[in-house]
Enzyme design. Structure first.
Site, PDB file in Angstrom:
ATOM      1  N   CYS A 174     -19.156  -0.659 -13.658  1.00 23.60           N
ATOM      2  CA  CYS A 174     -17.990   0.160 -13.315  1.00 23.60           C
ATOM      3  C   CYS A 174     -17.670   1.220 -14.368  1.00 23.60           C
ATOM      4  O   CYS A 174     -16.778   2.042 -14.170  1.00 23.60           O
ATOM      5  CB  CYS A 174     -16.776  -0.745 -13.081  1.00 23.60           C
ATOM      6  SG  CYS A 174     -17.099  -2.018 -11.846  1.00 23.60           S
ATOM      7  N   HIS A 314      -7.731   1.291 -15.975  1.00 24.22           N
ATOM      8  CA  HIS A 314      -8.826   0.749 -15.170  1.00 24.22           C
ATOM      9  C   HIS A 314      -8.218  -0.070 -14.049  1.00 24.22           C
ATOM     10  O   HIS A 314      -8.673   0.008 -12.907  1.00 24.22           O
ATOM     11  CB  HIS A 314      -9.757  -0.093 -16.039  1.00 24.22           C
ATOM     12  CG  HIS A 314     -10.969  -0.581 -15.334  1.00 24.22           C
ATOM     13  ND1 HIS A 314     -11.878   0.273 -14.734  1.00 24.22           N
ATOM     14  CD2 HIS A 314     -11.434  -1.837 -15.096  1.00 24.22           C
ATOM     15  CE1 HIS A 314     -12.845  -0.428 -14.173  1.00 24.22           C
ATOM     16  NE2 HIS A 314     -12.606  -1.717 -14.371  1.00 24.22           N
ATOM     17  N   THR A 318      -7.249  -7.445 -10.739  1.00 20.60           N
ATOM     18  CA  THR A 318      -7.747  -8.806 -10.980  1.00 20.60           C
ATOM     19  C   THR A 318      -6.851  -9.479 -12.012  1.00 20.60           C
ATOM     20  O   THR A 318      -6.353  -8.827 -12.934  1.00 20.60           O
ATOM     21  CB  THR A 318      -9.194  -8.808 -11.496  1.00 20.60           C
ATOM     22  OG1 THR A 318      -9.274  -8.063 -12.708  1.00 20.60           O
ATOM     23  CG2 THR A 318     -10.122  -8.197 -10.463  1.00 20.60           C
ATOM     24  N   PRO A 319      -6.639 -10.778 -11.904  1.00 21.10           N
ATOM     25  CA  PRO A 319      -5.748 -11.479 -12.837  1.00 21.10           C
ATOM     26  C   PRO A 319      -6.146 -11.310 -14.296  1.00 21.10           C
ATOM     27  O   PRO A 319      -5.295 -11.020 -15.148  1.00 21.10           O
ATOM     28  CB  PRO A 319      -5.863 -12.944 -12.387  1.00 21.10           C
ATOM     29  CG  PRO A 319      -6.179 -12.859 -10.926  1.00 21.10           C
ATOM     30  CD  PRO A 319      -7.093 -11.663 -10.795  1.00 21.10           C
ATOM     31  N   GLU A 325      -6.265  -5.486 -20.204  1.00 24.32           N
ATOM     32  CA  GLU A 325      -6.029  -4.062 -20.432  1.00 24.32           C
ATOM     33  C   GLU A 325      -4.616  -3.810 -20.947  1.00 24.32           C
ATOM     34  O   GLU A 325      -4.407  -2.988 -21.851  1.00 24.32           O
ATOM     35  CB  GLU A 325      -6.266  -3.253 -19.165  1.00 24.32           C
ATOM     36  CG  GLU A 325      -6.134  -1.748 -19.377  1.00 24.32           C
ATOM     37  CD  GLU A 325      -6.603  -0.917 -18.201  1.00 24.32           C
ATOM     38  OE1 GLU A 325      -6.774   0.305 -18.374  1.00 24.32           O
ATOM     39  OE2 GLU A 325      -6.811  -1.477 -17.102  1.00 24.32           O
ATOM     40  N   LYS A 351      -6.223   2.898  -8.479  1.00 25.49           N
ATOM     41  CA  LYS A 351      -6.973   1.939  -7.654  1.00 25.49           C
ATOM     42  C   LYS A 351      -6.048   1.235  -6.665  1.00 25.49           C
ATOM     43  O   LYS A 351      -6.518   0.676  -5.672  1.00 25.49           O
ATOM     44  CB  LYS A 351      -7.677   0.912  -8.530  1.00 25.49           C
ATOM     45  CG  LYS A 351      -8.911   1.436  -9.264  1.00 25.49           C
ATOM     46  CD  LYS A 351      -9.641   0.314  -9.975  1.00 25.49           C
ATOM     47  CE  LYS A 351     -10.878   0.817 -10.701  1.00 25.49           C
ATOM     48  NZ  LYS A 351     -10.543   1.597 -11.912  1.00 25.49           N
ATOM     49  N   HIS A 356     -11.451  -0.018  -5.672  1.00 23.16           N
ATOM     50  CA  HIS A 356     -12.379   0.037  -6.807  1.00 23.16           C
ATOM     51  C   HIS A 356     -13.716   0.631  -6.377  1.00 23.16           C
ATOM     52  O   HIS A 356     -14.488   0.001  -5.651  1.00 23.16           O
ATOM     53  CB  HIS A 356     -12.570  -1.372  -7.359  1.00 23.16           C
ATOM     54  CG  HIS A 356     -13.194  -1.424  -8.708  1.00 23.16           C
ATOM     55  ND1 HIS A 356     -13.718  -0.322  -9.345  1.00 23.16           N
ATOM     56  CD2 HIS A 356     -13.383  -2.473  -9.563  1.00 23.16           C
ATOM     57  CE1 HIS A 356     -14.193  -0.678 -10.527  1.00 23.16           C
ATOM     58  NE2 HIS A 356     -14.004  -1.981 -10.679  1.00 23.16           N
ATOM     59  N   PHE A 415     -18.560  -4.608 -15.887  1.00 25.56           N
ATOM     60  CA  PHE A 415     -19.302  -5.831 -16.162  1.00 25.56           C
ATOM     61  C   PHE A 415     -20.355  -5.542 -17.235  1.00 25.56           C
ATOM     62  O   PHE A 415     -20.925  -4.448 -17.284  1.00 25.56           O
ATOM     63  CB  PHE A 415     -20.008  -6.334 -14.895  1.00 25.56           C
ATOM     64  CG  PHE A 415     -19.106  -7.049 -13.922  1.00 25.56           C
ATOM     65  CD1 PHE A 415     -17.764  -7.242 -14.173  1.00 25.56           C
ATOM     66  CD2 PHE A 415     -19.621  -7.545 -12.723  1.00 25.56           C
ATOM     67  CE1 PHE A 415     -16.942  -7.906 -13.273  1.00 25.56           C
ATOM     68  CE2 PHE A 415     -18.822  -8.211 -11.817  1.00 25.56           C
ATOM     69  CZ  PHE A 415     -17.479  -8.400 -12.091  1.00 25.56           C
TER      70      PHE A 415
END
Length: 429
Positions: A174, A314, A318-319, A325, A351, A356, A415
């Site tokens: 990403c 970003h 997500t949890p 961040e 996003k 995403h 990732f």
């Protein structure tokens, strides 16, 4: 003391193109970002129709349904390209058109292209496997290899415009398009090129990708309310929404742009990148790698943290990612971003609107940063009904904010632990 950047060529932006689930071009994409109009919907497509009995826990994505990229390209050319390359080509054509540059009048050896993608021509890979299994190897499309290559986007764009200078492709998940833009900036700064096309493209809303991310439990399963599914920083977030899209910028040295009388939109003033070096998918919980990337970009630009007016996060929804961040941003900016201390720095995640776009994310979100410094408008984080505990920031919930700022920061993480930060500045000549 002069900064490293001040001793090199300034890098300006003269054209921007985009094809996203929000619109067929950069202006419509920005308009939807600004107005908080979601591009997330139920998944459609013939490829998914082949699995009618599959147990799809996730049935939503950010697909481009309003535009057929084939209609915007030469018919013969389109047949040879994967959807990922088609999206990138359309975005590049728009960017070049807006820049007004005529490559026939340029030295081709001084013009280059760097375009990133996380998975490249994944639909061509899936198609090839289906044909292999059902019909045998001799029936595989002969264009399969040039379609699936991650560098196919950069290669086809360079061929279209005859760009013989620096050319490459990044595949850092990403963070891909962030790395692509950052490398293009460095080539221009160092005098290795006069013009660079840079950005990213992704077309990963395919059965394999949806299924793979689904079994990782990375995707939102809010199937009953697609437009509410992407909710960065909200306590009820349950994963990201997979999307497709592309965005390309025309970058030039300031000297070259001025010499040809170009309309300069903004400039890139800072670039940083780092690696968590801890886990192949999970971010560092304290956001230490992300913080290093932001500090590197600040040092590269010569700016004080208090000079940044906006961070495009970003913010994947997500949890773990959002929490890491926020920790990184609080660590880098302190009271300048802390809402309880009266901090002036705003941070939002677009996003929440477009989902995403994986490797194209950094490029697509640059659209929001460029307009933030040009228009004085900060795109909102929609669906932010209940910020998570400890998220002590102005996350611009629901509605855009009018605020004149000079510098905007763009965070893109991937990732593999990859972190990229870009800083966009208002150009005043």
């Amino acid at each position: 003391m002069p900064t490293r950047q001040s001793q090199q060529h300034r890098v300006v932006i003269t054209g921007v193109g985009a094809l996203t689930n929000l619109g067929p071009d950069a202006p419509s994409t920005w308009e939807a970002m600004r107005e908080g109009r979601s591009g997330i919907s139920l998944i459609e497509g013939e490829a998914f129709d082949e699995y009618p009995d599959a147990n799809w826990h996730c049935k939503i994505a950010g697909q481009i349904k309003h535009t057929d990229p084939d209609s915007l390209l030469d018919r013969k050319e389109a047949k040879r390209l994967d959807r990922c390359t088609k999206l990138g080509m359309v975005a590049a054509i728009e960017a070049v058109r807006e820049s007004g540059i005529d490559f026939a009048k340029e030295n081709p050896e001084r013009c280059g292209v760097i375009i990133g993608s996380g998975v490249g021509g994944i639909s061509s890979i899936e198609e090839g496997v289906r044909v292999l299994v059902s019909r045998g190897p001799d029936r595989i499309n002969p264009f399969t290899v040039p379609r699936l290559m991650v560098n196919a986007i950069a290669g086809n764009v360079s061929i279209k415009y005859g760009l013989e200078g620096p050319a490459s492709a990044h595949a850092t998940a990403c963070a891909s398009s962030g790395h692509a833009i950052g490398d293009a900036i460095q080539h221009l700064r160092l005098g290795m090129a006069d013009v660079m096309l840079a950005g990213g493209s992704e077309a990963a809303c395919t059965p394999l990708c949806v299924g793979a991310f689904m079994t990782m439990k990375a995707l939102s399963t809010r199937n009953d309310a697609p437009t509410k599914a992407s909710r960065p920083f909200d306590v009820d977030r349950d994963g990201f929404v997979l999307s497709e899209g592309a965005s390309i910028c025309v970058l030039e040295t300031e000297k070259h742009a001025k010499a040809r009388g170009a309309n300069i939109l903004a400039e890139f003033v800072g670039f940083g990148n780092s690696c968590d070096a801890q886990h192949i998918t999970a971010p560092d919980a304290q956001g230490r790698g992300a913080a290093r990337s932001m500090r590197m970009a600040l040092a590269d630009s010569g700016l004080d943290p208090t000079e940044i007016g906006y961070v495009n996060a970003h913010g994947t929804s997500t949890p773990l990612g959002d929490k890491a961040e926020v920790a990184a941003v609080l660590g880098v900016f302190g009271d300048h971003v802390r809402a309880s201390a009266g901090g002036k720095l705003m941070m939002s995640s677009t996003k929440s609107v477009h989902g995403h776009c994986l490797g194209a994310s950094g490029a697509v979100e640059s659209v929001a940063c460029i307009h933030a410094v040009r228009d004085g408008v900060i795109a909102p984080t929609i669906n932010l009904d209940n910020p998570d505990e400890g998220f002590d920031l102005d996350l611009v919930p629901h509605t855009a904010r009018e605020r004149q700022i000079r510098y905007a920061m763009n965070n893109t993480f991937g990732f593999g632990g990859h972190n990229v930060t870009l800083i966009v500045g208002r150009y005043d000549g």
